[in-house]
Design a protein around this motif. Structure first.
Motif, PDB file in Angstrom:
ATOM      1  N   THR A  69       0.851  -1.188   0.000  1.00  0.00           N
ATOM      2  CA  THR A  69       0.000   0.000   0.000  1.00  0.00           C
ATOM      3  C   THR A  69       0.889   1.242   0.000  1.00  0.00           C
ATOM      4  O   THR A  69       1.730   1.406   0.881  1.00  0.00           O
ATOM      5  N   GLY A  70       0.702   2.111  -1.006  1.00  0.00           N
ATOM      6  CA  GLY A  70       1.440   3.373  -1.060  1.00  0.00           C
ATOM      7  C   GLY A  70       2.671   3.322  -1.951  1.00  0.00           C
ATOM      8  O   GLY A  70       3.453   2.377  -1.911  1.00  0.00           O
ATOM      9  N   GLU A 219      -5.487   5.241  -1.176  1.00  0.00           N
ATOM     10  CA  GLU A 219      -4.124   4.915  -1.604  1.00  0.00           C
ATOM     11  C   GLU A 219      -4.152   3.836  -2.677  1.00  0.00           C
ATOM     12  O   GLU A 219      -5.006   2.956  -2.663  1.00  0.00           O
TER      13      GLU A 219
END
Length: 225
Positions: A69-70, A219
């Motif tokens: 994530t990200g 995100e």
């Protein structure tokens, strides 16, 4: 504490919920897990430096496929471990409490191993071994029209909606939407929030998810392999 029910974290929440997650690291900033079914590592960490430390500390695991994530942490991992492929995806989820109505002339059934040739002939993004695993878990649905198999949809091994395909001659008849609604209904009835990923360049799939009422996460999720 990191919110596992945020849309971008639903993949991690799913494997924990079903009992297939090995938790490698977890604290108020994030979580790092290994899914024993899909063999995928998943990490979501609000503190970039901590995420880097976690990954470096456990690098003797020789990471294969990893979902992050990200973008900052994904870029770091991709460069450090020389990943050749990176998919940038929107994470989407069906958050409505309503069970979708299936409006189509198709009938549906759970796929069997005898459907393997039909599936593999029309879907090349997964290996035959992975597709067999999905069939054996009962997570692949075949659409039929007048007794003929015309499409399918399923859950990837890590639990996201995917494998959506309709034969070209049967498209634009609402079959793709019907198939997604069928699997949304099945996931909700099994106690899960339906979710999936859409590659950022795939406008057609993105538009379909919005049409079906999916919400996009804050995100992006990055797949390295």
């Amino acid at each position: 504490m990191i919110d596992l029910l945020k849309i971008e974290n639903l993949g991690i929440e799913k494997v924990i919920h079903r009992g297939s997650a090995e938790i490698i690291e977890q604290d108020e900033d994030g979580i790092f897990v290994y899914d024993t079914i899909s063999k995928v590592y998943m990490i979501s960490c609000l503190d970039l430096q901590k995420g880097k430390t976690w990954v470096t500390t456990h690098e003797d695991r020789n990471y294969g496929t990893i979902a992050i994530t990200g973008k900052p942490l994904a870029d770091y991992i991709a460069e450090k471990y020389l990943y050749e492929n990176k998919l940038e995806c929107y994470q989407v989820a069906y958050l409505s409490n309503e069970i979708p109505t299936i409006e189509s002339g198709i009938t549906s059934r759970t796929a069997k191993l005898s459907d393997l040739t039909f599936i593999c002939d029309n879907y090349s993004l997964l290996s035959e071994e992975e597709i067999i695993g999905i069939i054996e878990m009962g997570n692949l649905i075949i659409a039929e029209l007048e007794g003929k198999s015309v499409g399918f949809v399923g859950e990837h091994l890590e639990g996201s909606i995917g494998l959506l395909y309709v034969l070209p001659e049967y498209r634009r008849q609402g079959i793709a939407s019907a198939l997604e609604n069928i699997i949304i209904k099945a996931m909700k009835e099994n106690g899960y929030i339906p979710f999936g990923q859409v590659e950022v360049e795939n406008d057609k799939s993105y538009n379909l998810q919005q049409k079906l009422g999916f919400t996009v996460g804050d995100e992006k999720v990055y797949w390295l392999f």
